[in-house]
Design a protein around this motif. Sequence first.
Motif, short mmCIF file in Angstrom:
data_model
loop_
_atom_site.label_atom_id
_atom_site.label_comp_id
_atom_site.label_asym_id
_atom_site.label_seq_id
_atom_site.Cartn_x
_atom_site.Cartn_y
_atom_site.Cartn_z
N SER B 41 0.84 -1.22 0.00
CA SER B 41 0.00 0.00 0.00
C SER B 41 0.86 1.25 0.00
O SER B 41 0.51 2.27 -0.61
CB SER B 41 -0.91 0.03 1.23
OG SER B 41 -1.90 -0.97 1.12
N GLN B 85 -7.41 0.84 -1.07
CA GLN B 85 -7.70 -0.36 -0.28
C GLN B 85 -8.89 -0.06 0.65
O GLN B 85 -9.77 -0.89 0.82
CB GLN B 85 -6.48 -0.76 0.54
CG GLN B 85 -6.71 -2.01 1.38
CD GLN B 85 -5.43 -2.53 2.04
OE1 GLN B 85 -4.35 -1.98 1.88
NE2 GLN B 85 -5.57 -3.63 2.76
N ASP B 170 -5.26 -1.30 -5.24
CA ASP B 170 -4.74 -1.75 -3.95
C ASP B 170 -5.75 -2.67 -3.26
O ASP B 170 -6.72 -2.20 -2.69
CB ASP B 170 -4.40 -0.55 -3.07
CG ASP B 170 -3.61 -0.96 -1.82
OD1 ASP B 170 -3.32 -2.17 -1.67
OD2 ASP B 170 -3.28 -0.07 -1.02
N GLU B 171 -5.46 -3.95 -3.31
CA GLU B 171 -6.32 -4.97 -2.68
C GLU B 171 -7.79 -4.75 -2.99
O GLU B 171 -8.64 -4.78 -2.10
CB GLU B 171 -6.10 -5.00 -1.17
CG GLU B 171 -4.64 -5.29 -0.84
CD GLU B 171 -4.44 -6.21 0.35
OE1 GLU B 171 -5.42 -6.87 0.76
OE2 GLU B 171 -3.31 -6.29 0.82
MG LIG Z 1 -2.10 -2.80 2.06
#
Ligand SMILES: [Mg+2]
Lengths: 443, 254
Positions: B41, B85, B170-171
């Motif tokens: 991240s 995220q 991000d994820e």
């Molecule tokens: Mg992360």
Amino acid sequence: MSSIDNKDASGLKAELIADFQSSQAKLNGKSALPVHQLRGEAMQNFDKLGFPTTRHEEWKYSNVSNLVKQTFDFHTKTDFNQADLDKIPLPHLTGNVLYFINGVYNAELSQIATAENKLKVIPFADALAQQPELIEGYFGKYANYETDAFTALNTALANDGVVVQVADNKIVEEPIILRFISDVRSANVGSQPRNLIIVGKNSQVKIAEAYRTVGEEAAFVNTVTEIIVDESAMVDYYKVQNESDKSYHIGTTQVYQKGNSYFYAATATLNGGFVRNNLNVVLDGEHIESRLFGLYVPNGKQHVDNHTVVDHRKPNCESHELYKGILMDKSTGVFNGKIFVREDAQKTNAYQNCRNVVTSDEATMNTKPQLEIWADDVKCSHGTTTGQLNDEAIFYMQSRGIPKKEAIRLQLLAFAQDVVTQIKIDSIREYIEELILAKLEAA
Amino acid sequence: MLTISNLHARIEEKEILRGINLEIKPGEVHAIMGPNGSGKSTLASVLAGREDYEVTDGSVTFHGKDLLDLAPEKRAAEGIFLAFQYPVEIPGVTTINFLKTALNEIRKYNGQEPLDAAQFLKRMKEKAKLVKIDDALLKRSLNEGFSGGEKKRNEIFQMAMLEPSLGLLDETDSGLDIDALRIVAEGVNQLRDGKRSFVVVTHYQRLLDYIVPDFVHVLYKGRIVKSGTKELALELEEKGYDWIKNEVDALETV
Ligand SMILES: [Mg+2]
Ligand SMILES: Nc1ncnc2c1ncn2[C@@H]1O[C@H](COP(=O)(O)OP(=O)(O)O)[C@@H](O)[C@H]1O
């Protein structure tokens, strides 16, 4: 009546006492009338109370010492006219629009649209001089001139303003807009408007008070509005303040609601050097609803203080309060919200919320909720928050291409929107939106 | 299109990125995997311009420009998009208004006329279909009260609207059930046009079944410690991260 001795008084207080004495001299034997008796009493109260200092609990964060050192002309002759009016940006107002220049009604600038059988509008000065019996039953019966120095002062000395009377069972479609302009182009000016708004049973009306300053000198506005909302009546009341950094505004709106009535207030303070608003609502009947909204966006060294009192006296009523502030630069804000739930007022629902965003480390907000509950079967809640804008939210917007300044502005606007949207006179809401936008743009 | 050289970044005295090197060409999809806390991240945030991180060494060029020199909004206007995220809730600002402002700011930066209401609405309808996002949702305050899946879908929707040249995800798969995962992956795949590139940060290889990467990198302790193709992701799925950790930690103690 005991005499008032002003040899100890100085500055503004001395000026006001002298002013009162000379007005007494002009009464020509009318001083025995109840209205004038009451004014005399109020003056004595003011003399005893004096201007509050920060030692006074209700004035802890609002210091009027700079105000009381100055003097103001309370009787300026102003030739403020339509041409002057055209020079200041105003919303396009329709309906009943009444102008008060330095506190004095200006018939030429004003317009009344609603038929007289629905709505009576009488300048306060005329009522006082020609029809005192019209106001006798209401004037000073609600606003506290006993222990509130500024209300006492206004009660004693107010020389104009308006008396609005809505008959029973009438829906007044056109809003009533009271515009108070302090014309301080050539001198410090003081004004003490007094308004009495009496709304009959089952009637509906929207009223706005709008204050602004024209000119560079200092202004002192000490205003009192008493609003009587009779049974099943519905009143929307807005107060809009756009006054100069050199102005002092101290205002009390005292509301008395009877059973099944509905009162809805929004106070929007866009500008003003020193602002103190008292909004006091008494719910004296069952099934009453009161909603109070507030928005203040001080910048520079502006100071905005909102004191509210919601007094639940009877069962089965509901009050909601939401005040929101955006405090910039070195500005200061105060919110003091009292809720009383009297012993009789079972099944009361009372909610209060004050939320603030400070955009600078040097801005301060003081909040004080005060709940006094003597009944046992009630639902009450209050909450206050003061914080900065969320950095993560700003970054989120930036990461989508929105410049930081714009991201901040959008979020502040969104924050203010909850209150702004409460204002149901379109022209006034749009005017407020514009002013906020301009203010945030400059930040 | 994007060249990261020897990138070091820290937050509050703590060095998190410790020399990242990565080259991304137009049209490529790079997956970045790695255990929790390895800096995935952080890398995405540093590329998007989050201020909390201090870049202490290295450089990043994007379309030939020094990326690290640009404010986050300029990076976005240059074509970088970060799907968060944890998407942020913004009360009082509707997704529609937010995107209209964003899109027109980006267009202004690139010397384009703003879209008018009709053009904007048309694009919105088109892109909303892509990720099966409901109109009603877009009229609500941005992400406020959205479910986890709705937030992630909204991220991909925003990406579709803004048409970046590089998407950093991000994820985006975390917290999604398999149906939502498919919808999101589908949306991303439709945006693959041979020129647009993606960096897909993920913890699990699951997402990579749907968004098939050209390269897979393993990030550990702030460095890319292994690179390969999509087979590497499968290997990680099977064996976990421990063998890589052990390899790296053994090297570090030497
Ligand atoms: Mg992360
Ligand atoms: N705001 C922060 N303050 C302090 N440490 C942080 C912050 N953000 C991340 N970190 C630390 O940086 C390291 C990498 O975090 P992150 O980039 O979120 O990892 P990943 O996404 O790979 O799980 C972690 O050790 C984490 O604790």
